[in-house]
Design an enzyme around this catalytic site. Structure first.
Site, short mmCIF file in Angstrom:
data_model
loop_
_atom_site.label_atom_id
_atom_site.label_comp_id
_atom_site.label_asym_id
_atom_site.label_seq_id
_atom_site.Cartn_x
_atom_site.Cartn_y
_atom_site.Cartn_z
N TYR A 480 0.81 -1.22 0.00
CA TYR A 480 0.00 0.00 0.00
C TYR A 480 0.84 1.27 0.00
O TYR A 480 0.33 2.34 0.30
CB TYR A 480 -0.96 -0.01 1.20
CG TYR A 480 -1.90 -1.18 1.16
CD1 TYR A 480 -2.84 -1.30 0.15
CD2 TYR A 480 -1.84 -2.18 2.12
CE1 TYR A 480 -3.69 -2.38 0.08
CE2 TYR A 480 -2.69 -3.26 2.07
CZ TYR A 480 -3.61 -3.36 1.06
OH TYR A 480 -4.46 -4.44 1.00
N PRO B 65 -10.12 -9.09 -4.03
CA PRO B 65 -8.71 -9.46 -4.20
C PRO B 65 -8.00 -8.35 -4.98
O PRO B 65 -8.61 -7.72 -5.85
CB PRO B 65 -8.76 -10.77 -5.00
CG PRO B 65 -10.11 -10.82 -5.61
CD PRO B 65 -11.02 -10.00 -4.75
N HIS B 66 -6.74 -8.09 -4.64
CA HIS B 66 -6.03 -7.02 -5.33
C HIS B 66 -4.53 -7.27 -5.27
O HIS B 66 -4.05 -8.09 -4.48
CB HIS B 66 -6.37 -5.66 -4.72
CG HIS B 66 -6.15 -5.58 -3.24
ND1 HIS B 66 -7.07 -6.03 -2.33
CD2 HIS B 66 -5.11 -5.12 -2.52
CE1 HIS B 66 -6.62 -5.84 -1.10
NE2 HIS B 66 -5.43 -5.29 -1.19
N GLY B 67 -3.78 -6.51 -6.11
CA GLY B 67 -2.33 -6.66 -6.11
C GLY B 67 -1.71 -5.67 -7.08
O GLY B 67 -2.41 -5.01 -7.83
#
Lengths: 568, 155
Positions: A480, B65-67
């Site tokens: 992040y 979901p992520h990336g």
């Protein structure tokens, strides 16, 4: 008040004796109800800070306020102390109400402390008030150190006696309720009369009946007994009735025209109590327990006064002290100010200080069948609410605890077994067999979605995504783009947060990192088990400094290490 | 940040067949390859790595979901309705039937966070979820997801 002698009602009610008796009974009912709702886990979490606040805190508040009152009203110190004692205790009912039905779901430890404190501190204020009245009656010459042992003895009798009567009475009540076979409607009446007997007996032998009745409630509320629900609901209604009755009666007692000369100094006293006396007492009493500053600020702010001080205001009147009416009127103004100022701002303060937890869903409508306590299961029918999380699921697809069993789904008068039930829709009746302690979770499952707070956030208060406490801070920083010093990135989230959060850490604590906040979701003792990340946190300017502080700590550590090495 | 700027019209899967979390992620990666040109294996690995830090199942049947993929030049979203709810290790232990995949280029920083926040706010809206669960027409789903912000959520 309007109905009273100055208002259009014109009722001339100034029998302080009746007011005192009815007020005491009403207060006992409210405290009993508060006790019933005090779960054992609440006590475990907060008993020490609450106990200190309820004893030392009350004395401190009384002394500070008393000194101020003596100055403002040019009273003697002892008379000042009496005013201080009258307004020293926080009100159980007001606190329970504003924290419960008021809608804000507070960080657990703060909530538990406030609730327990308000339940336990009334006896202390009663004792201080009675003592002051007795001392003033006796007159200055008799006020000597000789009286001290007697006073201490009376105090111990109040507290210890109240505790013993409360616990023993509570246990006896549980046995009685489980042993007698009555019509369901009679159990709440049995519980209530039991509680009043405990109260009366304790009072008559010089122990604190208020403490006793609160503890009896705690004991009854935490033991398995028959007719739990009926008793709880009956008590809830009755506590409300008592509250309303108490305020109505006390409003009748006040003569508004008499208030006018004292109203300005009384307001000043209220301001002093809210802004100085309570915060100072809270700061001193919570010092040993590692609350963080946001929690202390909140505890200091939320010292709601309620009917108790007004009720205590009748004591000097009954004792026939000079200026007795003035005490009563001062108490009245102070309480009103506190209720208006603090009561209105409780929820706002909780949110601004980031102490609010995600609002709980509003419970489903539930119909219970009271099975005997030995069955250890309750049978309930829930009405699925329109915005419930369960809408749209097949009963078989829902993940429920092993001891929770959906027995049937009823729609349009047709009963179906869970195996061939349709997807759940609003208005369906879901019949469930489960242990009593699961009912709360089921209430939430089938109940309406939580209300959103004014900025439109709901469950996101605890963050969008969740990570284990053992996750490396660096992994999160890379994912992040968080501004964390490289050496800190080798720490686990648990260690990282423990290093940078001040004071004792509790669920709901937050650390600001650039645009996002990390939130402690769950702990086991010192170890942080779950951490949430909130992507669009509320702006709260005082927290902005966290990143700067982390870097400052970092450079300080580097500098310290260099100096240390040079010296070697 | 508008959903329309992340979600291409062919990024909507109206009824995804999968029996496990892993299989669902594979299917999503497969569709993502068709849209972004990045090999599906690479996408799948990034997603799996993210899931290892903590499930992206955020509760109430929703997963995001992520990336981050260095190969990308912009943010990409893919939405899928799952035919039969699957176990996703979600925070609330409930199975998942709505999935929004979000892929960000390396160094997207604040935009990545804003997009994630936007998607999560969209899917936390219960009436939106009810509408999404109520249709399996890809065009209708696309229209629902890309509705301008003001029409369903005043915030």
């Amino acid at each position: 008040m309007l109905a009273g002698e100055d208002g259009p009602g014109g009722l001339d009610f100034d029998n302080f004796q009746i007011a005192y008796t009815l007020g005491a009974i009403a207060l006992a009912v409210v405290l009993f109800d508060g006790g019933l709702r005090t779960h054992r886990s609440t006590l475990a979490l907060a008993s020490w800070p609450a106990l200190l606040l309820a004893t030392v805190g009350v004395v401190l508040t009384a002394a500070l306020t008393g000194a101020m009152a003596a100055l403002l009203f040019s009273l003697s110190w002892l008379e000042g102390m009496l005013v201080g004692s009258i307004v020293a205790s926080t009100d159980a009912a007001a606190v329970f109400f504003l924290l419960g039905a008021g809608g804000t779901n507070l960080v657990k430890r703060v909530r538990a402390t406030l609730e327990t404190e308000s339940g336990v501190n009334d006896p202390m204020a009663v004792f201080l008030t009675v003592t002051c009245v007795a001392l003033i009656e006796a007159g200055p010459p008799n006020f000597s150190t000789n009286a001290l042992p007697g006073l201490v003895g009376a105090f111990l009798m109040q507290i210890a006696g109240g505790a013993v009567f409360g616990v023993v009475g509570g246990l006896a009540l549980v046995r009685l309720i489980n042993a007698l076979n009555l019509a369901t409607g009679l159990y709440p009446i049995l519980a209530l009369s039991g509680a009043l007997v405990v109260f009366g007996v304790a009072q008559s032998v010089g122990a604190s009946g208020f403490l006793a009745v609160y503890l009896a409630g705690v004991v009854l509320g935490n033991r398995r007994h028959r007719a739990t629900l009926v008793i709880d609901r009956f008590q809830d209604g009755l506590a409300w009735l008592s509250q309303i009755g108490m305020f109505l009666m006390l409003g009748l007692l006040v003569t508004p025209t008499n208030l006018i000369p004292t109203v300005l100094p009384s307001l000043a006293l209220a301001a002093f109590l809210i802004l100085v006396a309570r915060p100072v007492a809270v700061l001193l009493c919570t010092a040993p327990f590692g609350f963080n500053w946001r929690e202390k600020t909140f505890l200091g702010w939320v010292g709601l006064r309620g009917a108790v001080p007004i009720f205590l205001g009748t004591v000097p009147v009954l004792a026939g002290l000079p200026n007795a009416d003035a005490y009563f009127e001062i108490a009245f103004v102070v309480v009103l100010t506190s209720l208006v100022v603090q009561g209105w701002t409780v929820n706002l303060a909780a949110r601004q200080l980031n102490l609010a937890l995600p609002p709980a869903p509003r419970p489903a409508q539930r119909f219970d069948v009271d099975l005997p306590a030995e069955a250890e299961r309750d049978l309930s029918a829930f009405v699925v609410q329109e915005t419930s999380a369960a809408v749209g699921w097949l009963p078989g697809d829902m993940r429920l605890e092993d001891d929770v069993e959906i027995v049937a789904v009823i729609r349009d008068g047709v009963m179906r077994l869970p195996s061939d039930a349709p997807r759940l829709a609003a208005g369906d009746y879901v019949v469930v067999v489960a242990p009593a302690e699961r009912m709360g979770a089921l209430d939430r499952l089938f109940g309406s979605a939580p209300r959103k707070d004014p900025s439109g956030r709901d469950e996101a208060v605890f963050g969008e995504f969740t990570f284990g406490g053992e996750t490396l801070t660096g992994d999160l920083a890379r994912m992040y783009d968080l501004p964390i010093p490289p050496p800190e990135q080798a720490l686990t989230l648990s260690d990282f947060l423990r290093r940078h959060l001040r004071g004792r850490i509790d669920a709901g604590d937050r650390l600001k990192l650039g645009d996002v906040e990390l939130i402690v979701r769950a702990l086991d003792g010192e170890t942080i088990l779950q951490v949430g990340i909130e992507l669009e946190p509320r702006r709260f300017p005082l927290l902005q400094a966290d990143v700067a502080r982390i870097w400052a700590h970092h450079w300080w550590r580097v500098l310290r290490n260099r100096l240390w090495r040079r010296r070697e | 940040m508008e959903i329309a700027s992340l979600l291409p019209p062919d990024g909507v899967i109206a009824s995804l067949r999968a029996t496990s979390k892993k299989q669902a992620l594979q299917e999503l990666a497969h569709r993502a390859e068709a849209i972004t040109g990045v090999p599906e294996r690479k996408i799948f690995d990034v997603l799996l790595e993210r899931e290892r830090l903590g499930s992206t199942g955020i509760g109430l049947g929703i997963a995001i979901p992520h990336g981050k993929m260095p190969e990308l030049d912009q943010l990409y979203g893919i939405f899928a309705r799952v035919e039969h709810p699957i176990d996703f290790d979600s925070v609330d232990d409930q199975p998942v039937d709505l999935i929004f995949l979000l892929l960000a280029p390396e160094g997207a920083g604040a935009d990545h966070l804003k997009a994630l926040a936007r998607v999560s706010r969209l899917l936390r809206d219960k009436s939106m979820c009810a509408k999404l669960r109520g249709t399996n027409n890809p065009d209708a789903l696309y229209a629902l997801l890309t509705e301008p912000l003001a029409s369903h959520n005043a915030a």
